[in-house]
Design an enzyme around this catalytic site. Structure first.
Site, PDB file in Angstrom:
ATOM      1  N   ARG A   1       4.894   1.934  25.061  1.00 20.60           N
ATOM      2  CA  ARG A   1       4.221   2.584  23.925  1.00 20.60           C
ATOM      3  C   ARG A   1       4.540   4.083  23.862  1.00 20.60           C
ATOM      4  O   ARG A   1       4.838   4.632  22.797  1.00 20.60           O
ATOM      5  CB  ARG A   1       2.712   2.377  24.039  1.00 20.60           C
ATOM      6  CG  ARG A   1       1.904   3.032  22.914  1.00 20.60           C
ATOM      7  CD  ARG A   1       0.434   2.734  23.056  1.00 20.60           C
ATOM      8  NE  ARG A   1       0.223   1.294  23.126  1.00 20.60           N
ATOM      9  CZ  ARG A   1       0.111   0.495  22.055  1.00 20.60           C
ATOM     10  NH1 ARG A   1       0.174   1.020  20.849  1.00 20.60           N
ATOM     11  NH2 ARG A   1      -0.067  -0.787  22.188  1.00 20.60           N
TER      12      ARG A   1
ATOM     13  N   ASN B   1       0.830  -1.215   0.000  1.00 19.69           N
ATOM     14  CA  ASN B   1       0.000   0.000   0.000  1.00 19.69           C
ATOM     15  C   ASN B   1       0.861   1.260   0.000  1.00 19.69           C
ATOM     16  O   ASN B   1       0.499   2.250  -0.644  1.00 19.69           O
ATOM     17  CB  ASN B   1      -0.949  -0.003   1.206  1.00 19.69           C
ATOM     18  CG  ASN B   1      -2.205  -0.796   0.906  1.00 19.69           C
ATOM     19  OD1 ASN B   1      -3.025  -0.384   0.085  1.00 19.69           O
ATOM     20  ND2 ASN B   1      -2.330  -1.960   1.537  1.00 19.69           N
TER      21      ASN B   1
ATOM     22  N   MET C   1       0.813  -2.348  12.203  1.00 23.95           N
ATOM     23  CA  MET C   1       0.060  -3.275  13.043  1.00 23.95           C
ATOM     24  C   MET C   1       0.142  -2.940  14.530  1.00 23.95           C
ATOM     25  O   MET C   1       0.340  -3.825  15.357  1.00 23.95           O
ATOM     26  CB  MET C   1       0.538  -4.713  12.770  1.00 23.95           C
ATOM     27  CG  MET C   1       0.224  -5.163  11.362  1.00 23.95           C
ATOM     28  SD  MET C   1      -1.500  -4.815  10.912  1.00 23.95           S
ATOM     29  CE  MET C   1      -1.683  -5.837   9.478  1.00 23.95           C
TER      30      MET C   1
ATOM     31  N   HIS D   1      -7.902  -0.503   5.857  1.00 25.06           N
ATOM     32  CA  HIS D   1      -8.286  -1.744   6.531  1.00 25.06           C
ATOM     33  C   HIS D   1      -8.917  -2.677   5.493  1.00 25.06           C
ATOM     34  O   HIS D   1      -9.766  -2.236   4.709  1.00 25.06           O
ATOM     35  CB  HIS D   1      -9.267  -1.439   7.664  1.00 25.06           C
ATOM     36  CG  HIS D   1      -9.641  -2.646   8.437  1.00 25.06           C
ATOM     37  ND1 HIS D   1      -8.778  -3.251   9.336  1.00 25.06           N
ATOM     38  CD2 HIS D   1     -10.761  -3.419   8.415  1.00 25.06           C
ATOM     39  CE1 HIS D   1      -9.361  -4.315   9.849  1.00 25.06           C
ATOM     40  NE2 HIS D   1     -10.558  -4.438   9.315  1.00 25.06           N
TER      41      HIS D   1
ATOM     42  N   ASP E   1      -9.704   0.830  14.362  1.00 25.52           N
ATOM     43  CA  ASP E   1     -10.383   0.808  13.061  1.00 25.52           C
ATOM     44  C   ASP E   1     -11.758   1.473  13.132  1.00 25.52           C
ATOM     45  O   ASP E   1     -12.723   0.981  12.527  1.00 25.52           O
ATOM     46  CB  ASP E   1     -10.513  -0.642  12.551  1.00 25.52           C
ATOM     47  CG  ASP E   1      -9.159  -1.310  12.364  1.00 25.52           C
ATOM     48  OD1 ASP E   1      -8.206  -0.622  11.958  1.00 25.52           O
ATOM     49  OD2 ASP E   1      -9.048  -2.515  12.633  1.00 25.52           O
TER      50      ASP E   1
ATOM     51  N   GLY F   1      -9.784   4.909  18.621  1.00 28.20           N
ATOM     52  CA  GLY F   1     -10.267   3.534  18.704  1.00 28.20           C
ATOM     53  C   GLY F   1      -9.549   2.617  17.727  1.00 28.20           C
ATOM     54  O   GLY F   1      -8.627   3.022  17.022  1.00 28.20           O
TER      55      GLY F   1
HETATM   56  C1  GAR Z   1      -3.151  -4.602   4.047  1.00 24.95           C
HETATM   57  O1  GAR Z   1      -4.056  -5.579   3.634  1.00 24.95           O
HETATM   58  C2  GAR Z   1      -3.819  -3.626   5.003  1.00 24.95           C
HETATM   59  O2  GAR Z   1      -5.148  -3.361   4.675  1.00 24.95           O
HETATM   60  C3  GAR Z   1      -3.727  -4.393   6.290  1.00 24.95           C
HETATM   61  O3  GAR Z   1      -2.429  -4.941   6.289  1.00 24.95           O
HETATM   62  C4  GAR Z   1      -2.063  -5.205   4.940  1.00 24.95           C
HETATM   63  C5  GAR Z   1      -0.717  -4.564   4.697  1.00 24.95           C
HETATM   64  O4  GAR Z   1      -0.246  -4.902   3.424  1.00 24.95           O
HETATM   65  N1  GAR Z   1      -3.941  -3.548   7.418  1.00 24.95           N
HETATM   66  C6  GAR Z   1      -4.636  -3.916   8.484  1.00 24.95           C
HETATM   67  O5  GAR Z   1      -5.107  -5.029   8.634  1.00 24.95           O
HETATM   68  C7  GAR Z   1      -4.778  -2.848   9.560  1.00 24.95           C
HETATM   69  N2  GAR Z   1      -5.855  -3.162  10.444  1.00 24.95           N
HETATM   70  P1  GAR Z   1       0.900  -4.058   2.757  1.00 24.95           P
HETATM   71  O6  GAR Z   1       2.051  -4.044   3.776  1.00 24.95           O
HETATM   72  O7  GAR Z   1       1.268  -4.829   1.532  1.00 24.95           O
HETATM   73  O8  GAR Z   1       0.386  -2.680   2.470  1.00 24.95           O
END
Ligand code: GAR
Length: 214
Positions: A76, A26, A101, A120, A156, A154
């Site tokens: 954190r 992404n 994450m 998401h 997501d 929160g």
């Molecule tokens: C993606 O599918 C994104 O939507 C998800 O992690 C992946 C990262 O892929 N994010 C979540 O689940 C956040 N809650 P990428 O590193 O190839 O962009």
């Protein structure tokens, strides 16, 4: 609550910091859309909380400053303090979470009010949290997709900017569904950032509302 979020039609390109934890596809989609001039922004810094994240190497290949700020073993607050210092030093206007994450604390979110975006891999508010594509597939939904939203304190849960729908096929596995959702993520994320940077918008309640005809 009505929060005015006018930002549109700015003359200069927005400075974007990307936070990621893994693959970085992404991030790449955003970087390519910026390079093609489809999004009036420049990714000025990529930060990973995991030093081994492949996304860091992809940023370096593109000549984008990329650093690991490991979260492991750090409280954190301390980790987020290091993130904020790096983002401020790079004079970042917007933060895009791209497979980052970790939950952000309310004080981190408050440092970039309505200027943090997340993607998401499900149609929120359904299936927040981890493994959203698998959650959706196991639940048996007939459509899923992806959501780009502004980040609040929160999980997501912030106001939605863009959603794209993906039909679930009977012969899908969680993996084949995730792959088709990912294709849509790569369209949705640049689309959302472009909208926020080029159109006047505001937040009404939970709704992100773009000015008509702008
Ligand atoms: C993606 O599918 C994104 O939507 C998800 O992690 C992946 C990262 O892929 N994010 C979540 O689940 C956040 N809650 P990428 O590193 O190839 O962009």
């Amino acid at each position: 609550m009505l929060v005015c979020g006018l930002w549109g039609n700015q003359l200069s390109r927005a400075r974007v910091g990307v936070l990621l934890s893994g693959r970085g596809s992404n991030f790449l989609a955003l970087a390519e859309a910026c390079r093609r001039g489809e999004v009036p922004a420049e990714i000025v810094l990529v930060i990973s909380n995991r030093p081994e994240a492949p996304g860091l190497g992809k940023a370096q290949e593109l000549g984008i400053p990329a650093v690991a700020i490991p979260s492991k073993g750090l409280p954190r607050e301390e980790h987020e303090g290091l993130l904020l210092a790096a983002l401020r030093k790079a004079q970042v206007d917007w933060v895009c979470l791209a497979g980052y994450m970790r939950l952000l604390s309310p004080s981190f979110v408050a440092a970039f009010p309505n200027r943090i975006l997340n993607i998401h891999p499900a149609l929120l508010p359904a299936f927040p949290g981890l493994d959203a594509q698998k959650q959706a597939w196991e639940y048996g939904v007939k459509v899923s997709g992806c959501t780009v939203h502004l980040v609040d304190a929160g999980c997501d849960s912030g106001p939605i900017v863009v959603q794209r729908v993906v039909a679930v096929r009977d012969d899908d596995t969680a993996e084949t569904l995730a792959a088709r959702i990912l294709e849509q993520e790569h369209i949705a994320y640049p689309q959302a950032l472009r909208l926020l940077l080029t159109r006047p918008w505001r937040i009404e309640g939970r709704r992100v509302v773009f000015a008509l005809g702008a």
